[in-house]
Design a protein around this motif. Structure first.
Motif, short mmCIF file in Angstrom:
data_model
loop_
_atom_site.label_atom_id
_atom_site.label_comp_id
_atom_site.label_asym_id
_atom_site.label_seq_id
_atom_site.Cartn_x
_atom_site.Cartn_y
_atom_site.Cartn_z
N TYR B 226 -0.80 18.55 -2.57
CA TYR B 226 -0.44 19.78 -2.05
C TYR B 226 -0.62 20.17 -0.64
O TYR B 226 -2.13 19.88 -0.27
N GLY B 227 -0.01 20.22 0.35
CA GLY B 227 -0.18 20.41 1.55
C GLY B 227 0.18 21.84 2.01
O GLY B 227 1.03 22.58 1.36
N HIS B 228 -0.79 22.54 2.51
CA HIS B 228 -0.88 23.87 2.73
C HIS B 228 0.55 24.05 3.88
O HIS B 228 1.00 25.30 4.00
N ASN B 229 0.86 23.16 4.54
CA ASN B 229 2.04 23.15 5.00
C ASN B 229 2.85 21.82 4.90
O ASN B 229 2.36 20.82 4.47
N ASP B 230 4.20 21.94 5.33
CA ASP B 230 5.06 20.93 5.21
C ASP B 230 4.60 19.53 6.14
O ASP B 230 4.47 18.54 5.66
N PRO B 231 4.23 19.76 7.26
CA PRO B 231 4.01 18.50 8.01
C PRO B 231 2.65 17.77 7.36
O PRO B 231 2.86 16.53 7.53
N MET B 232 1.81 18.53 7.03
CA MET B 232 0.59 17.91 6.17
C MET B 232 1.09 17.04 5.08
O MET B 232 0.75 15.95 4.95
N ALA B 233 2.00 17.78 4.25
CA ALA B 233 2.51 17.22 3.03
C ALA B 233 3.08 15.82 3.39
O ALA B 233 3.21 14.78 2.80
N LEU B 234 3.88 15.84 4.58
CA LEU B 234 4.67 14.81 5.05
C LEU B 234 3.73 13.78 5.75
O LEU B 234 4.19 12.47 5.42
N GLY B 235 2.67 14.06 6.30
CA GLY B 235 1.89 13.22 6.80
C GLY B 235 1.20 12.01 5.73
O GLY B 235 1.11 11.18 5.74
N ALA B 236 0.94 12.94 4.60
CA ALA B 236 0.19 12.27 3.52
C ALA B 236 1.51 11.28 2.70
O ALA B 236 1.19 10.10 2.15
N TYR B 237 2.81 11.89 2.84
CA TYR B 237 3.74 11.03 2.17
C TYR B 237 3.95 9.75 2.98
O TYR B 237 4.19 8.71 2.42
N LEU B 238 3.73 9.60 4.27
CA LEU B 238 3.97 8.50 5.09
C LEU B 238 2.91 7.47 4.94
O LEU B 238 3.25 6.41 4.45
N ALA B 239 1.70 7.96 4.53
CA ALA B 239 0.52 7.21 4.08
C ALA B 239 0.88 6.49 2.79
O ALA B 239 0.48 5.37 2.56
N ALA B 240 1.26 7.22 1.79
CA ALA B 240 1.67 7.07 0.55
C ALA B 240 2.53 5.78 0.40
O ALA B 240 2.86 4.91 -0.15
N GLN B 241 3.62 6.03 1.17
CA GLN B 241 4.97 5.40 1.57
C GLN B 241 4.36 4.12 1.95
O GLN B 241 4.94 2.80 1.25
N ALA B 242 3.61 3.85 2.95
CA ALA B 242 3.04 2.64 3.43
C ALA B 242 2.45 1.64 2.39
O ALA B 242 2.19 0.69 2.20
N ALA B 243 1.47 2.61 1.46
CA ALA B 243 0.98 1.72 0.52
C ALA B 243 1.81 1.57 -0.89
O ALA B 243 1.09 0.97 -1.92
N GLY B 244 3.15 1.90 -0.80
CA GLY B 244 3.76 1.69 -1.86
C GLY B 244 3.75 2.53 -2.98
O GLY B 244 4.21 2.25 -4.15
N LYS B 245 3.03 3.66 -2.87
CA LYS B 245 2.94 4.67 -3.83
C LYS B 245 3.52 6.01 -3.88
O LYS B 245 3.36 6.75 -4.73
N ALA B 246 4.44 6.17 -2.94
CA ALA B 246 5.12 7.48 -2.61
C ALA B 246 5.93 7.88 -3.92
O ALA B 246 5.97 9.06 -3.98
N ASP B 247 6.40 6.90 -4.48
CA ASP B 247 7.48 7.32 -5.63
C ASP B 247 6.87 7.77 -6.97
O ASP B 247 7.51 8.09 -7.66
#
Lengths: 351, 327
Positions: B226-247
């Motif tokens: 849960y990101g208090h704004n979209d950019p933070m949620a998307l920043g976390a998404y980038l990290a998860a994507q790199a770790a192969g856990k985004a889905d």
């Protein structure tokens, strides 16, 4: 400060060796700090901390600031300061994203353009400092504001994404290639994380420039004593302008890395990065008085800052205490650099 | 020689800095008729936030629809309450016909709004409150409500419970406090849902990525971010994507800006599960100003709702809020 000539104090035998040891301690203090933080990291989080992914992530997150720190170190060595690097990184980052979004340029074209943009503003910093004799603190403070304003103006205060999809819904080849500059999970040759590589290469190149070239010697000479340097034939004006230009160029070089890291260039990108960059240089042993400091030290200083952040984060230390601890680390690092402090502690007179 | 150059530069700078305050055109003739033209001043707390940049664009756009209303150049307080107070006082001195204020902080701006009120200038408070009742209208979103909606969405996304990590805005910001409060209220509906970690991402995408990387390397089970704004949620998404856990992880943000880099697009691309539009209130502000200036009654407290952005309605909402082609 009054200078009263007193007879040199009679030295106790063994004191000079003591002082030598302590001086060596002072010179190597940055490394002590790094070893301590590594030790704390391994002791508390072991495997979780000491693995390639975590260390790459930690250094990668700081890489753009680390590159700024190298440029700032050059300026600090000449006795100046560059407060504009954060804004220059911001405009470099925005330039990169716009070149990609509007003109679909290839990454290898984007980087030189960003470096040129940074170098131009860096040159203006140098020109203001050397020719108009504005103190570099004031000049670069003004530049920080001017460039941030320009950055916000060209972007209309709207962030620009770098993951640009083509008509088929897939990333354009340029956007695909741009990700290698630092979007997490994209590596060069599927192995090397570019921001980390770029940071290390920049450090090596500038370490060699400072230690092996005449220009490097001149940089130290200007910082040590500008008047003496001028009298011995060093072109102080040229050296001053050169270090600011190089610092700007490095900030421009860090721009695309920053944009790729967030997959987006924010008009606020690089805000207060100059403080991290200066902190890294200072922890690494650079003196704001000029003439003292090394790129190796700055590299270690940057590692300390980012690994500290990482260790505190992994241990779930609250954000508030992280701030306190980071500030204290800077003070401790700077105090440790003064061998005369040890002497003072032993009750000796201070010269 | 150098001295003269420096002096000349100083003179130039001084000339450049002398602010060109536009004279209030209280009685400008707009073409043929001697119709009164109203002058409106707007004090924005910080132009540099994408959300506020969008607000500025929208306000200019909606006020253009009223030919007899002129919006003075938007005053940017750059996050400083002191600057904002003096800007508001400037508008009062210029005798604007109406004043719109987006306060940086409630307390410091209260006196300035009071002054405008004493000078009989109608004030519209936009987005954040002040501690006085002497204004004509308040228009703003409800962050507790938005946080609650985000929490309800989290409960829907995690029917069997799960672990949530929360990326907070700047801790002292009221929106951060409200978005956290509403969210926690809503997820209390399912005791199996736990917030296992929360950290301050300062509203910035770049800060969120390393925080998420650290959370991921702690090997905990994370089901929703849960990101208090979209950019933070998307920043976390980038990290998860790199770790192969985004889905395997759901991402929920707030703000839903209609810009290519914003939250609506991210929902469309499937990066975020949902986001919630934080209404700028620009349209309502323009309508309210128009009403007030023409002597009509305007509602004093207008609390705006929110719209949930889902994959189904994203394209349509983007079109509705996108102003890039209109200004």
């Amino acid at each position: 400060m009054t200078t009263v000539k007193t007879a040199p104090p009679v030295k106790a035998p063994g004191e000079s060796r003591m002082r030598r040891t302590l001086s060596a301690l002072g010179a190597g203090q940055a490394y002590i700090g790094l070893v301590l933080i590594l030790a704390v990291g391994i002791a508390t989080k072991g495997e979780m901390f000491l693995n390639e992914t975590n260390l790459t992530n930690a250094i990668g997150a700081f890489a753009s600031r680390g590159i700024l720190a190298v440029g700032v170190t050059l300026v600090i060595l000449t006795g100046g300061i560059d407060l504009s690097v954060g804004s220059l990184l911001g405009i470099g980052s925005m330039t990169a994203a716009m070149m990609l979004a509007k003109f679909s340029l290839d990454p290898w074209q984007i980087v030189p353009i960003c470096m040129a943009v940074g170098a131009l503003f860096g040159f203006l910093n140098g020109a203001g400092t050397a020719w108009l004799r504005i103190q570099s603190f004031v000049m670069t403070l003004a530049m920080l504001s001017v460039v941030r304003g320009l950055d916000r103006q060209v972007s209309d205060n709207v962030s620009v994404g770098t993951q640009i999809a083509g008509p088929d819904g897939k990333l354009t080849p340029q956007a695909e290639a741009f990700q290698v500059f630092g979007t997490p999970g994209h590596n060069l040759f599927d192995r090397i994380y570019y921001p980390v590589l770029a940071f290390i290469v920049v450090c090596i190149v500038f370490h060699l420039i400072l230690t092996k070239t005449r220009f490097g010697r001149h940089v130290y000479a200007v910082g040590g004593n500008a008047t003496a340097a001028r009298l011995s034939g060093v072109n102080v004006t040229a050296v001053t302008i050169a270090v600011f230009t190089l610092s700007g160029m490095l900030a421009g070089f860090a721009g695309p890395i920053d944009a790729a890291y967030s997959a987006s260039a924010d008009p606020q990108a690089g805000l207060s990065f100059e403080l991290d960059a200066i902190a890294a240089a200072v922890i690494g042993g650079a003196s704001l008085a000029g003439g003292k400091g090394t790129i190796a030290g700055t590299f270690v200083g940057a590692l300390i800052l980012t690994l500290l952040d990482n260790v505190l984060g992994l241990n779930a230390v609250s954000d508030n205490w992280q701030l306190v601890i980071k500030g204290l680390i800077v003070v401790v690092a700077v105090v440790l650099q003064r061998p005369d402090l040890f002497k003072f502690l032993r009750g000796g007179s201070r010269s | 020689m150098k001295k003269t150059i420096t002096l000349m530069l100083c003179a130039l700078l001084a000339a450049a800095c002398a602010s060109k305050t536009p004279a209030p055109s209280a009685s400008t003739d707009s073409g043929a008729g001697a119709k009164k033209k109203f002058v409106v001043g707007y004090s924005q707390s910080n132009n540099a936030e994408p959300y506020r940049a969008q607000l500025n664009l929208q306000l200019q756009h909606f006020l253009k629809q009223y030919p007899d209303i002129e919006l003075l150049p938007i005053a940017d307080a750059k996050q400083s309450s002191a600057t904002q107070v003096s800007q508001v006082q400037n508008f009062i001195t210029q005798k604007v016909d109406a004043l719109i204020v987006s306060p940086t902080e409630p307390a410091p701006l209260t006196a300035a709004v009071q002054q405008a009120c004493d000078a009989k200038i109608p004030v519209i408070v936009l987005d954040r409150t002040v501690n006085t009742d002497c204004y004509t209208a308040f228009i703003g979103g409800d962050n507790v409500l938005i946080g609650r909606k985000a929490g309800e969405e989290a409960v829907r996304l995690l029917p069997n419970g799960g672990n949530i990590v929360e990326l907070r805005g700047i801790m002292s910001n009221q929106p951060q406090i409200d978005r956290d409060k509403g969210f926690r209220e809503a997820i209390a509906a399912n005791p199996k849902i736990k917030i296992i970690a929360d950290r301050e991402g300062k509203w910035v995408k770049e800060q969120a990525t390393p925080i998420m990387q650290q959370w991921l390397s702690q090997n905990q089970q994370i089901d929703l971010v849960y990101g208090h704004n979209d950019p933070m949620a998307l920043g976390a998404y980038l990290a998860a994507q790199a770790a192969g856990k985004a889905d395997k992880i759901k991402f929920v943000g707030i703000d839903g800006l209609a810009i290519p880099d914003g939250g609506i697009r991210a929902v469309q691309l499937g990066q975020l599960s949902a986001t919630f539009i934080y209404p700028t209130g620009a349209k309502e502000a323009a309508e309210t100003v128009n009403k007030i200036l023409h002597g009509q009654q305007a509602e004093k407290k207008q609390v705006l709702g929110t719209t949930q952005v889902t994959k189904e309605n994203a394209a349509e909402l983007y079109k509705q809020y996108d102003l890039s082609g209109q200004n």
